[in-house]
Write a protein that holds these residues in place. Structure first.
Motif, PDB file in Angstrom:
ATOM      1  N   GLY B  12       0.765  -1.175   0.000  1.00 15.75           N
ATOM      2  CA  GLY B  12       0.022  -0.118  -0.004  1.00 15.75           C
ATOM      3  C   GLY B  12       0.800   1.441  -0.076  1.00 15.75           C
ATOM      4  O   GLY B  12       1.476   1.582   0.972  1.00 15.75           O
ATOM      5  N   ALA B  13       0.919   2.005  -1.092  1.00 22.70           N
ATOM      6  CA  ALA B  13       1.496   3.062  -1.343  1.00 22.70           C
ATOM      7  C   ALA B  13       0.969   4.344  -1.183  1.00 22.70           C
ATOM      8  O   ALA B  13       1.144   5.369  -1.795  1.00 22.70           O
ATOM      9  CB  ALA B  13       2.474   3.129  -2.535  1.00 22.70           C
ATOM     10  N   GLY B  14      -0.016   4.395  -0.014  1.00 19.44           N
ATOM     11  CA  GLY B  14      -0.767   5.507   0.188  1.00 19.44           C
ATOM     12  C   GLY B  14       0.315   6.505   1.113  1.00 19.44           C
ATOM     13  O   GLY B  14       1.489   6.245   1.268  1.00 19.44           O
ATOM     14  N   ASP B  35       2.122  -1.417  -4.666  1.00 17.55           N
ATOM     15  CA  ASP B  35       0.579  -0.772  -4.715  1.00 17.55           C
ATOM     16  C   ASP B  35      -0.011  -1.342  -5.889  1.00 17.55           C
ATOM     17  O   ASP B  35       0.067  -1.279  -7.029  1.00 17.55           O
ATOM     18  CB  ASP B  35       0.603   0.811  -4.900  1.00 17.55           C
ATOM     19  CG  ASP B  35      -0.706   1.250  -4.506  1.00 17.55           C
ATOM     20  OD1 ASP B  35      -0.865   1.888  -3.179  1.00 17.55           O
ATOM     21  OD2 ASP B  35      -1.780   1.218  -4.971  1.00 17.55           O
ATOM     22  N   ALA B  39       0.358   4.922  -6.532  1.00 12.77           N
ATOM     23  CA  ALA B  39       0.643   5.495  -5.000  1.00 12.77           C
ATOM     24  C   ALA B  39      -0.189   6.570  -5.002  1.00 12.77           C
ATOM     25  O   ALA B  39      -0.609   7.293  -5.466  1.00 12.77           O
ATOM     26  CB  ALA B  39       2.072   5.981  -4.999  1.00 12.77           C
ATOM     27  N   ARG B 163       5.516  10.796  -1.622  1.00 16.82           N
ATOM     28  CA  ARG B 163       5.936   9.421  -2.352  1.00 16.82           C
ATOM     29  C   ARG B 163       7.267   9.892  -3.218  1.00 16.82           C
ATOM     30  O   ARG B 163       8.160   9.181  -3.049  1.00 16.82           O
ATOM     31  CB  ARG B 163       4.904   9.376  -3.392  1.00 16.82           C
ATOM     32  CG  ARG B 163       5.573   8.718  -4.670  1.00 16.82           C
ATOM     33  CD  ARG B 163       4.700   8.822  -5.984  1.00 16.82           C
ATOM     34  NE  ARG B 163       5.230   8.136  -7.109  1.00 16.82           N
ATOM     35  CZ  ARG B 163       4.611   7.368  -8.016  1.00 16.82           C
ATOM     36  NH1 ARG B 163       3.497   7.750  -8.030  1.00 16.82           N
ATOM     37  NH2 ARG B 163       5.199   6.972  -8.985  1.00 16.82           N
ATOM     38  N   GLU B 175       4.110  -0.074  -8.755  1.00 13.20           N
ATOM     39  CA  GLU B 175       2.758   0.094  -8.965  1.00 13.20           C
ATOM     40  C   GLU B 175       1.988  -0.734  -9.781  1.00 13.20           C
ATOM     41  O   GLU B 175       2.652  -1.767 -10.498  1.00 13.20           O
ATOM     42  CB  GLU B 175       2.550   1.624  -9.597  1.00 13.20           C
ATOM     43  CG  GLU B 175       3.107   2.714  -8.604  1.00 13.20           C
ATOM     44  CD  GLU B 175       3.029   4.229  -9.075  1.00 13.20           C
ATOM     45  OE1 GLU B 175       3.174   4.379 -10.092  1.00 13.20           O
ATOM     46  OE2 GLU B 175       2.541   4.764  -8.318  1.00 13.20           O
TER      47      GLU B 175
END
Lengths: 508, 381
Positions: B12-14, B35, B39, B163, B175
């Motif tokens: 999870g690239a939040g 992700d 992101a 990011r 991603e």
């Protein structure tokens, strides 16, 4: 999690059929259904019946003044031809006609959100007919947002609704029958266009000849008549133009374009552009209905059966049991007034057959649809998309609500925002009052350009209600709500007082 | 130590994932973020961007206070240019508006409570105060609470800033990479089977947001999480009249005016979540209550048109605060999700505290209240 069964409205129906739009298709369907004893509600944004083609017709006919007579003469017999239809529509007591009413949401289950003044609500019917018509193809080009640049449709609207004629030096640019018709009408009203700069070429006309059908001859002859008339009156016309640009500081002062490899500049006070007509897909897209790409017309249209039944493209757990929306007229497929009347009748007959009333679609209706649409292949070939054919250069504004240029969008697309909703979130493209009506097609094509895709269906923004502006006050008093949907679900994050537990305060 | 020490695999690239990645990468760790979309595609970049300490659960307060320091000096974290792009506006304050006696007495109690705890950012406002601070506020407004340091930022830009800073610090982001399965690696650490090959890390950090419980389940752990779709409305632009962010106490109201003049109206009204399709839908039938709450506070806005609505997917825990910490008996598997619609402001402090804990091997005190263990009995029951 939501169950599909939740999607069925748990409140009573307001009518058998709700029709959105009161142009020729909507009126015809309404009359047909009302005559078969169905209850019909017609919602329309305009103050009087007629749609765009018969806009303000009752008023223009009833006024005896000489300038109205001149206007009627200029608009021609095709405009007057709607009078009988409007009379029959007005005469039907079973039609609940609601003018000045904007539709801001449609759901595949038959729910329609409406707004009139500061009143708003939901209505529900067993069937919904979308007869909301078409729009002019959006054409972003340098200077298109300058005052003094208008579309042919808007000029015609001012003629019909306000008898307002342009003055000064008028240049028309683009392609399509409406452009030539408007030029003829303006000329009849004493406004001689300085120049008609057409993007279509002689070769397009030649190529189109092979699509000529006997049934489609009449409109072609009519068009040739306009051309002859313009020529006789000495209106300058050039074809095969490209790279249109409007020039000026505060308003348009000149138009320039390339023709036969040469750059031409023509001073003007009003630049009227037109690049053909495409189905208005904002309501179908907002309703989550399936769209298809029409390669010839470089436009989307709703995916429907031949009798207008649309299909839902919502995720499975949001799908109603059955999509009850039908789409007719130019909203489904561009055909002009006669074709929309023919298809409006056919759609009504299909609905009656579904309700086990009437005899179903008559062969006469089917033939009328085929006949009125038979000129389309010719027109499509003769007037291919022109002003919009080439994607705008980096400096040209694409999204006029948020003033975003093609260059700004290209930069974001290259940076990875190759999904329409991601692009919208990142740039605000399509977030203004028009909700993407003007920019969605260009944004989609810019994404396609980056992907190098061709022939595929360009992506769309996910339509979300309201698709038309809805005042807070009207929204606060929304009527006709479905109790099962209104149950207020909120993210409860108001903290509790917990005075007893002060001892275990975490240390920073 | 195994060959995988000081390597982290973040799912999870939040904003939370990127913030953790940034601090870990700066500490010299080798970090990979996976992700399933791009992101920050979900809650991180489509929230309202509130930088709010006001009316937070007291257990979040220390973390929130620390986060505010990071937001003030955001340039130190993400660089000057990126920090500028984040449009951080602090000091415009957030105000909890009391529109009836019950709300006002809650506000009085809350102010006393926070004072007692020594967490006194919140001041009580009188009827006159709110009239001065909020032109056009309803005659019915009785007062409220204010947190003067609060404000807001641009969430999409902030997510991008974190990011890019994480990448600049050496983190790797993969991603469009969907995790299909998780398994332990012999000798320590975790392996993720994804749509984009295999990825490994000594520590696995689950920053799955609305999908956090699904990720936990893949690692064999059960955590309670509801997927919700908070919705917002945006109006046409109006004359600038309001600087603070106004939130309701018992009403579904959260309200601010953007720099361009449009009003951004939220308040946690929920739409329909569709996590399987990575999307959600607004339910207009619920919006009248949000519109009514707005007009109750500012009656003059009745004619301002709503132009659009939007929703995003978010995870909510049963007690309204996130889970941040190692799973039960798994020091090498951390869960950082369930921010319940208010994780944006916390993110820099979450990243810092999680990274510090992992680097030192000792749980930061600010994270104590967010231990997964608090749901252990519920899960067992």
């Amino acid at each position: 999690m939501t169950q599909a069964t939740d999607m069925r409205p748990s409140v009573p129906m307001d009518a058998d059929i709700i029709i959105v739009g009161c142009g020729p298709a909507g009126m015809t369907a309404a009359i047909e259904l009302a005559e078969a004893n169905r209850s019909v509600i017609v919602l329309d944004m305009q103050p009087t019946p007629g749609g765009q083609i018969f806009r303000n017709l009752e008023d223009n006919i009833s006024q005896q003044s000489s300038d109205r007579q001149a206007l009627l003469a200029a608009l021609g017999p095709a405009y007057r031809a709607g009078a009988d239809l409007i009379r029959r529509f007005r005469a039907s007591s079973r039609i609940d006609y609601r003018p000045l009413t904007t539709v801001w949401e449609v759901r595949p289950d038959g729910t329609v959100g409406w707004l009139r003044g500061m009143d708003a609500g939901y209505l529900r019917a067993t069937t919904v007919i979308l007869a909301h018509g078409a729009m002019e193809r959006p054409v972003p080009f340098p200077g298109w947002t300058l005052p003094g640049v208008m579309t042919a449709g808007s000029v015609q609207t001012l003629l019909k609704a306000g008898n307002l004629k342009p003055t000064g030096n008028v240049v028309l640019a683009g392609t399509g029958p409406l452009l030539l018709l408007l030029a003829t009408q303006l000329h009849k009203l004493g406004v001689k266009p300085t120049l008609i700069a057409r993007t279509d070429r002689f070769s397009d006309g030649l190529r189109a000849m092979r699509y000529l059908r006997r049934n489609g001859l009449l409109p072609v002859v009519k068009g040739l008549g306009w051309l002859a008339q313009l020529k006789r009156s000495g209106v300058r016309m050039t074809s095969g133009v490209s790279d249109l640009a409007a020039e000026g500081e505060r308003k348009v002062e000149a138009v320039s374009f390339t023709v036969k490899g040469r750059r031409v500049r023509q001073p003007c006070d009003l630049l009227v552009v037109h690049d053909g007509i495409v189905p208005a897909i904002d309501i179908p897209n907002g309703a989550g209905l399936a769209l298809q790409w029409d390669q010839t017309n470089a436009s989307w249209r709703p995916r429907t059966t031949s009798d207008g039944l649309a299909s839902s493209a919502l995720p499975p757990d949001l799908q109603p049991e059955r999509c009850v929306v039908r789409i007719t007229g130019d909203a489904r497929r561009i055909g002009g007034a006669e074709a929309t009347i023919a298809h409006g009748r056919l759609t009504a007959q299909a609905i009656l057959a579904e309700l086990r009333k009437g005899d179903g679609i008559s062969s006469k209706s089917q033939q009328a649809v085929d006949r009125t649409l038979s000129v389309r292949p010719f027109l499509d070939a003769a007037f291919p998309p022109g002003l919009s054919a080439k994607l705008p250069d980096d400096n040209t504004i694409v999204c006029r609500c948020e003033e975003l240029t093609a260059g700004a969008l290209r930069e974001k697309i290259r940076a990875g925002f190759g999904n329409m909703d991601a692009l919208r979130g990142e740039t605000r493209c399509g977030m203004g009052p028009c909700q993407g009506r003007n920019c969605m097609i260009t944004a989609a094509r810019l994404i396609e350009e980056d992907r190098g895709a061709c022939g595929s269906t360009p992506p769309v923004f996910r339509g979300r209600p309201p698709i038309r502006p809805l005042p807070l006050g009207a929204l606060a008093g929304l009527t006709g709500l479905d109790p099962s949907a209104t149950e207020l679900l909120t993210l409860e994050d108001k903290p509790e007082h917990d005075v007893e537990a002060t001892s275990d305060v975490p240390a920073e | 130590m195994s060959r995988q020490s000081e390597t982290a695999l973040i799912i999870g690239a939040g904003l939370q994932g990127c913030s953790i990645a940034l601090f870990l990468a700066r500490a010299g760790w080798n970090v990979t973020l996976l992700d399933k979309n791009v992101a920050g595609r979900h809650a991180s970049s489509v929230n309202a961007g509130g930088l709010r300490m006001l009316m937070r659960d007291w257990r979040e307060y220390p973390l929130s206070q620390r986060a505010m320091e990071h937001w003030v000096h955001l340039d130190r974290l993400v660089g000057e240019k990126a920090a500028d792009a984040c449009e951080v506006r602090l000091g415009v304050s957030q105000i909890g508006l009391a529109l009836d006696e019950a709300e006002m007495s809650w506000a009085v109690g809350r102010a006393e409570d926070m004072k007692k705890r020594g967490l006194g950012e919140e001041e009580l406002l009188s009827r006159e105060d709110v009239r001065t601070l909020l032109p056009g506020v309803s005659e019915n407004a009785l007062g409220g609470l204010i947190s003067r340091r609060d404000g807001h930022a641009n969430p999409a830009a902030a997510t991008r800033a974190f990011r890019e800073a994480a990448v600049a610090a050496g983190a790797r982001i993969v991603e469009n990479c969907r995790v299909l399965g998780l398994e332990r690696v012999r000798g320590g650490g975790w392996r993720a089977e994804t749509s984009f090959g295999q990825h490994e890390g000594g520590v696995l950090i689950n920053c799955g947001g609305a999908w956090g419980a699904r990720v936990a389940a893949m690692a064999g752990q059960t955590l309670p999480l509801k997927t919700v779709a908070p919705s917002m409305m945006v109006t046409a632009r109006t004359q600038p009249f309001l600087t603070p962010v106004v939130i309701g106490i018992d009403r579904p109201l959260s309200f601010k005016q953007s720099a361009v003049g449009s009003l951004v109206i939220g308040g946690g009204i929920l739409g329909k979540p569709c996590p399987d399709q990575d999307t959600s839908f607004t339910v207009m039938d619920r919006m009248p209550q949000s519109a009514a709450a707005t007009l109750e506070a500012f009656p003059a806005l009745a004619h301002v048109p709503v132009l659009r609505t939007w929703t995003g997917l978010e995870g909510a825990t049963p007690d309204g605060i996130p889970v941040i910490g190692p799973g039960q008996g798994t020091p090498d598997l951390w869960h950082v999700f369930g921010f319940c619609g208010h994780g944006f402001q916390l993110s820099p402090a979450v990243g810092e505290a999680v990274a510090k804990s992992l680097v030192s091997g000792t749980l930061e005190a600010t994270l104590a209240p967010f231990d997964c263990g608090r749901f252990a009995s519920r899960v067992a029951a």
